[in-house]
Design a protein around this motif. Sequence first.
Motif, PDB file in Angstrom:
ATOM      1  N   ASN B 124       0.823  -1.215   0.000  1.00 33.48           N
ATOM      2  CA  ASN B 124       0.000   0.000   0.000  1.00 33.48           C
ATOM      3  C   ASN B 124       0.851   1.256   0.000  1.00 33.48           C
ATOM      4  N   PHE B 125       1.887   1.227   0.797  1.00 34.78           N
ATOM      5  CA  PHE B 125       2.688   2.442   0.882  1.00 34.78           C
ATOM      6  C   PHE B 125       3.765   2.466  -0.196  1.00 34.78           C
ATOM      7  N   HIS B 128       2.550   1.553  -4.031  1.00 36.11           N
ATOM      8  CA  HIS B 128       1.566   2.463  -4.608  1.00 36.11           C
ATOM      9  C   HIS B 128       2.023   3.918  -4.601  1.00 36.11           C
ATOM     10  N   THR B 129       2.913   4.272  -3.701  1.00 30.54           N
ATOM     11  CA  THR B 129       3.394   5.653  -3.697  1.00 30.54           C
ATOM     12  C   THR B 129       4.513   5.822  -4.722  1.00 30.54           C
ATOM     13  N   ARG B 269       0.545  16.355  -8.044  1.00 27.08           N
ATOM     14  CA  ARG B 269      -0.474  15.312  -8.056  1.00 27.08           C
ATOM     15  C   ARG B 269      -0.724  14.840  -9.491  1.00 27.08           C
ATOM     16  N   TRP B 272       1.994  12.530 -10.496  1.00 28.54           N
ATOM     17  CA  TRP B 272       1.786  11.234  -9.847  1.00 28.54           C
ATOM     18  C   TRP B 272       0.740  10.431 -10.620  1.00 28.54           C
ATOM     19  N   PRO B 306      -6.631   3.718  -5.915  1.00 34.60           N
ATOM     20  CA  PRO B 306      -6.459   2.460  -5.173  1.00 34.60           C
ATOM     21  C   PRO B 306      -7.528   2.205  -4.116  1.00 34.60           C
TER      22      PRO B 306
END
Lengths: 364, 362
Positions: B124-125, B128-129, B269, B272, B306
């Motif tokens: 998750n971290f 996905h980041t 953003r 990203w 996500p």
Amino acid sequence: MTVTATAGQPAWTHSLFRSGWLDGSALNFFLEELNPAWSLVRPAVRIRQIIEETHDTRSFVFKPAWGFGRAIAGQHVGIGVDINGRRHERRYSISSAPARGLVTITVKREPNGKVSNHLHDRIKVGDRVFVSPPQGDFVLPSPAPQKLLLIAAGSGITPLMAQLRSLLSGRYSGSIVLLNYVRSQQDRIFGAALDELAERHPQLSVHWCLEKENAERFSASQLQQRVPDYAERFALLCGPAGFMQVVRQHWHEQTLDERLRFEYFGTPQPFKPDDKPAGVAAHIALARSGRSIVAEANQSALAALEAAGETPSYGCRMGICQSCRCRKVSGPVRNLLTGAVSHEPNEEIQLCISAAEDDLVLDY
Amino acid sequence: MKKPHPSRALSPQEQDALAAELDALRDSVVADLGERDARYIRRIVRISRYSAVFGRIALMFGFVPLLWPLAVLALGVSKILENMEIGHNVMHGQYDWMNDPRLNSQTYEWDNVGTSDNWRKTHNFKHHTYTNILGLDDDLGYDITRITGAQRWNPGYLLQPAYNVVFALLFQWGVALQDMKLGRYVLGRRPLTEMFAKLRPIVRKSGFQLFKDYLFFPLLAGPNLLAVPIGNLIANGMRNVWTYSIIHCGHFPAGVRIYTRAECKNESRGHWYARQMNGSANIEGSRLLYILSGHLSHQIEHHLFPDIPAHRYPEMAPKVREICERYGQHYATGPFIRQFGSVIGKFFLYAVPNLQRRPRTA
Ligand code: FES
């Protein structure tokens, strides 16, 4: 009446789920399939009976599931309902005397109350609601003082009704005065039941203070007139915040604070910061440590916590990883990505993308 | 990938506009979440639970023709659903809005030797980041496979087509141990005591899984002792190979872009979002494939959003694709065979050192 408080699931179910050596979630799934009341997480029980108390207040009777424990008069339970896929939970005071068997909660319809309106409009006898165990410390000292004064306003009568029923069905021999403030005749919650109790038990005297018909409100002189010996009595107080403020103030002035117990309903207001320094948008109360910190406008709660020296866990800091999840007990937060503001109590938020719109209480 | 990536570079203004469009799409779906999504996930949970019960009970009758393979299939499908459509997605917080303690991202524990806590961190971290950023995203080749010319070659990679077969069969173990970076301890760069401390929860969790599949249920079967562990082994293998294939189709097929750290410094953003689009690839197929992949068939939509319930991705995909096209961004998609074939091709291509000068990756 509603009380906002921690919506905890019992610690043992949590550890069961995480223990690893017993597949708690599988066991729980099949127990729920057999009977939703056997859930280890959050039992759902059937409503047995619905009692129309007044035009806007109803009582709901249910039989709690195992593991509910035994409530003490004055406590509240969590009631959860699913509305459009979302579970909403509120806490409602029990109005019945603690006993084995059935439990009654009494719910007043709140103007914008999601759960209270759902309970009133949708829930019929036979429907299920989720119930979590009783909590709360709005209880009488033991043994109960010989002279009691119960002060209720509006739906604040609910936990006091449980106290009355429990005292009068037991061996209590002291004297009880109930001061019950209601708007008008038709708002007399438990009207008939209270009259009947007073008739059967001479030790109880019930005073109805009608705001509309008799313009009777709480004041020092009104109190003196109704209950001249109030200072000798141990007092229990429950009602809307404004009302309680006035009553508490009076007890405080008489230096009788420790002779008064009270319970707020609605959103708890742990502090009232009316003198916020410039740049401070809100105060955030941390329920676990009891600390209160400040948040700047548009500052994420994560940043506010860090600025105050706390070390919350985080990952992405952009709302995708969920590392920063935290339960918000009450207060409005704005989602920094979408701008949406949420007032929902007991809601999980992501600290990194939530800004305090006003004072918050976090389960942190 | 010697030719430049087909996506064009976006100006800062375009990045902001892209972010605004994707945010608006996201908001429209979030506003619509409700009963339908709750019913969907609860139905999947039910299917997964009941097919597991059927599988586990049927296995106990021993090697009965037809019944035994059916039982293995049922158990395998149950495990696949549980890992992909339920576990992975619940842990992303896709159903947190339901406020159902059984579907909570922070407390969910999946049927897998890896611990959920570990997964929440690595996947998750980190993944996905830092999606597809070389050196930050540990999922890029999982530290053991060279899938881009930008990774430095060493002779060990010559064997990667072969050891990936083993990796696929044991995928859950790879995922469980990924964050351990065991090499550090073997090389003595870190104290062994730290390794043991970190291993403890993994050993506990995998111990339970092994106990359940290879001791508890086999013993329950009494005389048909053997049929159960063999069935469980195959069911676990099925799940491992399937998740391995789906996940490798997510970021490694042709047309997916790899980023450098420098490119992503202080990214907006919009940047990203663009990175998620360009760094992921979809699989086209039937609804069944979508569900069994936990809707990771829609890896692009998953990486953009996500925490939106995954079964919504197929509805969002045409809109995302249209936005992609308008901004001149490549939308990598194709049938499973082509996507997976392309990944296998890379295993061979990058097993050997780069033939020419270092290919462009940016
Ligand atoms: S830190 Fe990742 S969601 Fe908040």
